[in-house]
Motif scaffolding. Structure first.
Motif, PDB file in Angstrom:
ATOM      1  N   VAL A 165      36.747 -34.317  59.146  1.00  0.00           N
ATOM      2  CA  VAL A 165      37.207 -33.451  58.053  1.00  0.00           C
ATOM      3  C   VAL A 165      38.664 -33.110  58.310  1.00  0.00           C
ATOM      4  O   VAL A 165      39.006 -32.446  59.292  1.00  0.00           O
ATOM      5  CB  VAL A 165      36.351 -32.174  57.962  1.00  0.00           C
ATOM      6  CG1 VAL A 165      36.891 -31.268  56.859  1.00  0.00           C
ATOM      7  CG2 VAL A 165      34.897 -32.521  57.693  1.00  0.00           C
ATOM      8  N   ILE A 224      27.584 -33.780  53.603  1.00  0.00           N
ATOM      9  CA  ILE A 224      28.666 -33.910  52.623  1.00  0.00           C
ATOM     10  C   ILE A 224      28.078 -34.219  51.256  1.00  0.00           C
ATOM     11  O   ILE A 224      27.204 -35.078  51.116  1.00  0.00           O
ATOM     12  CB  ILE A 224      29.648 -35.012  53.051  1.00  0.00           C
ATOM     13  CG1 ILE A 224      30.239 -34.689  54.426  1.00  0.00           C
ATOM     14  CG2 ILE A 224      30.745 -35.198  52.021  1.00  0.00           C
ATOM     15  CD1 ILE A 224      31.039 -35.807  55.033  1.00  0.00           C
ATOM     16  N   GLU A 225      28.576 -33.505  50.249  1.00  0.00           N
ATOM     17  CA  GLU A 225      28.150 -33.723  48.866  1.00  0.00           C
ATOM     18  C   GLU A 225      29.330 -34.314  48.099  1.00  0.00           C
ATOM     19  O   GLU A 225      30.461 -33.826  48.193  1.00  0.00           O
ATOM     20  CB  GLU A 225      27.709 -32.398  48.234  1.00  0.00           C
ATOM     21  CG  GLU A 225      27.201 -32.552  46.807  1.00  0.00           C
ATOM     22  CD  GLU A 225      26.782 -31.213  46.219  1.00  0.00           C
ATOM     23  OE1 GLU A 225      25.884 -31.193  45.369  1.00  0.00           O
ATOM     24  OE2 GLU A 225      27.369 -30.176  46.626  1.00  0.00           O
ATOM     25  N   THR A 226      29.048 -35.369  47.360  1.00  0.00           N
ATOM     26  CA  THR A 226      30.094 -36.055  46.606  1.00  0.00           C
ATOM     27  C   THR A 226      29.824 -35.940  45.120  1.00  0.00           C
ATOM     28  O   THR A 226      28.705 -36.227  44.663  1.00  0.00           O
ATOM     29  CB  THR A 226      30.169 -37.537  47.005  1.00  0.00           C
ATOM     30  OG1 THR A 226      30.434 -37.630  48.410  1.00  0.00           O
ATOM     31  CG2 THR A 226      31.271 -38.252  46.250  1.00  0.00           C
ATOM     32  N   THR A 252      34.563 -42.284  59.132  1.00  0.00           N
ATOM     33  CA  THR A 252      33.215 -42.031  59.656  1.00  0.00           C
ATOM     34  C   THR A 252      33.003 -42.906  60.872  1.00  0.00           C
ATOM     35  O   THR A 252      33.238 -44.125  60.816  1.00  0.00           O
ATOM     36  CB  THR A 252      32.147 -42.332  58.599  1.00  0.00           C
ATOM     37  OG1 THR A 252      32.378 -41.503  57.456  1.00  0.00           O
ATOM     38  CG2 THR A 252      30.751 -42.071  59.144  1.00  0.00           C
ATOM     39  N   ASN A 256      34.781 -34.400  47.276  1.00  0.00           N
ATOM     40  CA  ASN A 256      33.823 -34.161  48.354  1.00  0.00           C
ATOM     41  C   ASN A 256      33.730 -32.665  48.621  1.00  0.00           C
ATOM     42  O   ASN A 256      34.760 -31.969  48.693  1.00  0.00           O
ATOM     43  CB  ASN A 256      34.254 -34.898  49.629  1.00  0.00           C
ATOM     44  CG  ASN A 256      34.312 -36.401  49.423  1.00  0.00           C
ATOM     45  OD1 ASN A 256      33.320 -37.023  49.082  1.00  0.00           O
ATOM     46  ND2 ASN A 256      35.492 -36.978  49.635  1.00  0.00           N
ATOM     47  N   THR A 269      31.566 -37.632  60.283  1.00  0.00           N
ATOM     48  CA  THR A 269      32.763 -37.835  59.477  1.00  0.00           C
ATOM     49  C   THR A 269      33.836 -36.819  59.863  1.00  0.00           C
ATOM     50  O   THR A 269      33.538 -35.634  60.064  1.00  0.00           O
ATOM     51  CB  THR A 269      32.442 -37.722  57.984  1.00  0.00           C
ATOM     52  OG1 THR A 269      31.448 -38.684  57.637  1.00  0.00           O
ATOM     53  CG2 THR A 269      33.680 -37.963  57.131  1.00  0.00           C
ATOM     54  N   GLN A 319      34.913 -38.309  42.565  1.00  0.00           N
ATOM     55  CA  GLN A 319      35.793 -38.619  43.674  1.00  0.00           C
ATOM     56  C   GLN A 319      36.079 -37.408  44.544  1.00  0.00           C
ATOM     57  O   GLN A 319      36.955 -37.459  45.411  1.00  0.00           O
ATOM     58  CB  GLN A 319      37.116 -39.190  43.132  1.00  0.00           C
ATOM     59  CG  GLN A 319      36.954 -40.505  42.392  1.00  0.00           C
ATOM     60  CD  GLN A 319      38.286 -41.058  41.924  1.00  0.00           C
ATOM     61  OE1 GLN A 319      39.302 -40.373  41.967  1.00  0.00           O
ATOM     62  NE2 GLN A 319      38.286 -42.305  41.476  1.00  0.00           N
ATOM     63  N   ARG A 348      38.767 -32.599  52.423  1.00  0.00           N
ATOM     64  CA  ARG A 348      39.386 -33.928  52.469  1.00  0.00           C
ATOM     65  C   ARG A 348      38.902 -34.610  53.738  1.00  0.00           C
ATOM     66  O   ARG A 348      38.995 -34.042  54.828  1.00  0.00           O
ATOM     67  CB  ARG A 348      40.913 -33.811  52.469  1.00  0.00           C
ATOM     68  CG  ARG A 348      41.634 -35.140  52.298  1.00  0.00           C
ATOM     69  CD  ARG A 348      43.079 -34.902  51.858  1.00  0.00           C
ATOM     70  NE  ARG A 348      43.819 -34.116  52.837  1.00  0.00           N
ATOM     71  CZ  ARG A 348      44.551 -34.647  53.824  1.00  0.00           C
ATOM     72  NH1 ARG A 348      44.627 -35.956  53.956  1.00  0.00           N
ATOM     73  NH2 ARG A 348      45.195 -33.859  54.655  1.00  0.00           N
ATOM     74  N   LEU A 349      38.372 -35.827  53.569  1.00  0.00           N
ATOM     75  CA  LEU A 349      37.677 -36.497  54.658  1.00  0.00           C
ATOM     76  C   LEU A 349      38.509 -37.617  55.265  1.00  0.00           C
ATOM     77  O   LEU A 349      39.370 -38.213  54.606  1.00  0.00           O
ATOM     78  CB  LEU A 349      36.344 -37.075  54.163  1.00  0.00           C
ATOM     79  CG  LEU A 349      35.386 -36.086  53.501  1.00  0.00           C
ATOM     80  CD1 LEU A 349      34.132 -36.807  53.026  1.00  0.00           C
ATOM     81  CD2 LEU A 349      35.012 -34.960  54.464  1.00  0.00           C
ATOM     82  N   ILE A 390      31.437 -29.414  50.794  1.00  0.00           N
ATOM     83  CA  ILE A 390      30.572 -29.026  51.897  1.00  0.00           C
ATOM     84  C   ILE A 390      30.139 -27.586  51.672  1.00  0.00           C
ATOM     85  O   ILE A 390      30.955 -26.732  51.295  1.00  0.00           O
ATOM     86  CB  ILE A 390      31.287 -29.162  53.253  1.00  0.00           C
ATOM     87  CG1 ILE A 390      31.455 -30.644  53.622  1.00  0.00           C
ATOM     88  CG2 ILE A 390      30.526 -28.449  54.362  1.00  0.00           C
ATOM     89  CD1 ILE A 390      32.106 -30.882  54.955  1.00  0.00           C
ATOM     90  N   SER A 422      27.546 -36.746  58.302  1.00  0.00           N
ATOM     91  CA  SER A 422      27.780 -37.298  56.964  1.00  0.00           C
ATOM     92  C   SER A 422      26.735 -36.814  55.970  1.00  0.00           C
ATOM     93  O   SER A 422      27.002 -36.724  54.761  1.00  0.00           O
ATOM     94  CB  SER A 422      27.778 -38.828  57.029  1.00  0.00           C
ATOM     95  OG  SER A 422      28.784 -39.286  57.901  1.00  0.00           O
TER      96      SER A 422
END
Length: 360
Positions: free
Chosen positions: A342, A307-309, A334, A314, A340, A312, A330-331, A316, A304
């Protein structure tokens, strides 16, 4: 006059020029421009930690089927009266905690105490007659030894003594019965627990078997669910399952303690009972979901922390052909290991690195 007209004609022109300058300034026309193109790979590498990329690979993950369940009390009891009597006092209400032996309800007992007193007085009278019959039998034995009375009279004395002794024994048992019935007027808690409901009030007439209070032990809560037979046959006693309680946003581990060995013919399901740890927020009747292992699937998992958010979305960062790329992903869920799923955006063998300006 001409000079005045010229000045008035220049005012709109000046206003339009000022307006155009402000629009250009707001649009960033006076800011420094950067030519379009890709960012230098060396510059990106200076802000990104690529010393230990995470290699993406498929791993097997269990799929769970949520089954509607309910929280039930394993140890629960209905408090009811055993005699017909008027209720004098009820010492608890719904929500009160009680200990085993605490007085919950008191019934009218004047008639019962009178019966106990009558039984005691009857015993006292029979004890006096018993002593008299015993003395008469002793004298009759002595007179018979002296041949002053016949054997018939001796037998009559023995029969009288035995009759009084039997009456005394019956009277003592009657006293015990009267005392037991009198004790029914005081109703105590059979368990440590909490009062769920109160069905009567002082002044009501309690009848044998009538519900007065409902008490359950909050430490003995468990989750019960009807699991379809295709899933239930794979479950075993002692197996650990995950249980979700949406109303309090809690997830707990539950251990199967009982699987009823008979299916419901209507729904073709088995009743599964699983014990859960004590939680003061749980109450009987609450809705729960029991997650039953259904099958397994191959999924891509990434830490996790990689992952960069942004809003809304996400992203990588991956390393490919000695270049950095930022991919939209798209995730899924977790798991407990902070890994998480993918669903899309990555492939088996991709090298995932930490987001820029990250020390993870």
């Amino acid at each position: 006059m001409n000079t005045s007209l010229i000045k008035k004609s220049f005012i709109p022109v000046i206003a339009i020029v000022i307006l155009l300058v402000m629009v250009a300034w707001l649009a960033g026309s006076f800011d420094d421009k950067i030519a379009p193109g890709l960012q230098s790979n060396n510059q990106t590498k200076s802000t990104v930690n690529i010393s230990a990329p995470f290699l993406v690979a498929y791993s097997e993950q269990a799929l769970y089927e949520p089954v509607s369940a309910g929280v039930e009390a394993k140890q629960a009891t209905i408090i009811s009266a055993r005699i017909l009597a008027r209720i004098e006092q009820i010492h608890v209400r719904a929500g009160n905690s009680v200990k085993k032996g605490d007085v919950l309800v008191e019934l009218e007992r004047s008639d019962l105490d009178a019966q106990v007193a009558q039984a005691q007085e009857r015993i006292n009278g029979l004890k006096a007659r018993h002593r008299e019959a015993d003395n008469n039998l002793t004298r009759a034995n002595k007179l018979f030894e002296s041949k002053l009375i016949s054997a018939t009279e001796l037998d009559r004395s023995k029969a009288g003594f035995q009759s009084i002794e039997a009456e005394l024994t019956a009277a003592k048992q009657g006293l015990e019965q009267a005392q037991s019935i009198s004790a029914y007027a005081t109703i105590t808690s059979p368990i440590d627990g909490k009062v769920v409901n109160r069905f009567a009030e002082p002044g009501d007439t309690a009848q044998p078997g009538q519900k007065l209070l409902a008490v359950y032990n909050p430490v003995s809560l468990r989750v019960e669910a009807n699991v379809r037979e295709q899933l239930a046959i794979s479950l075993k006693q002692g197996q650990t399952l995950t249980v979700e309680i949406p109303s309090i946003n809690k997830t707990q581990q539950a251990q199967i303690e009982e699987i009823v060995p008979a299916a419901n013919t209507g729904s073709r399901s088995f009743l599964v009972k699983a014990s859960i740890a004590y939680n003061q927020e749980l109450m009987p009747g609450m809705y729960a979901r029991m997650l039953i292992p259904a099958k397994t699937e191959q999924v891509l998992l990434v830490p996790s922390s990689k992952i960069e958010t942004v809003g809304q979305l996400n992203f990588i960062w991956i390393e490919e052909n000695n270049e950095l790329q930022r991919r939209f992903v798209r995730l899924g869920k977790t798991n407990t290991d902070d890994m998480t799923v993918v669903l899309s955006g990555l492939a088996d063998g991709d090298k995932v690195i930490s987001p820029p300006h990250s020390n993870k």
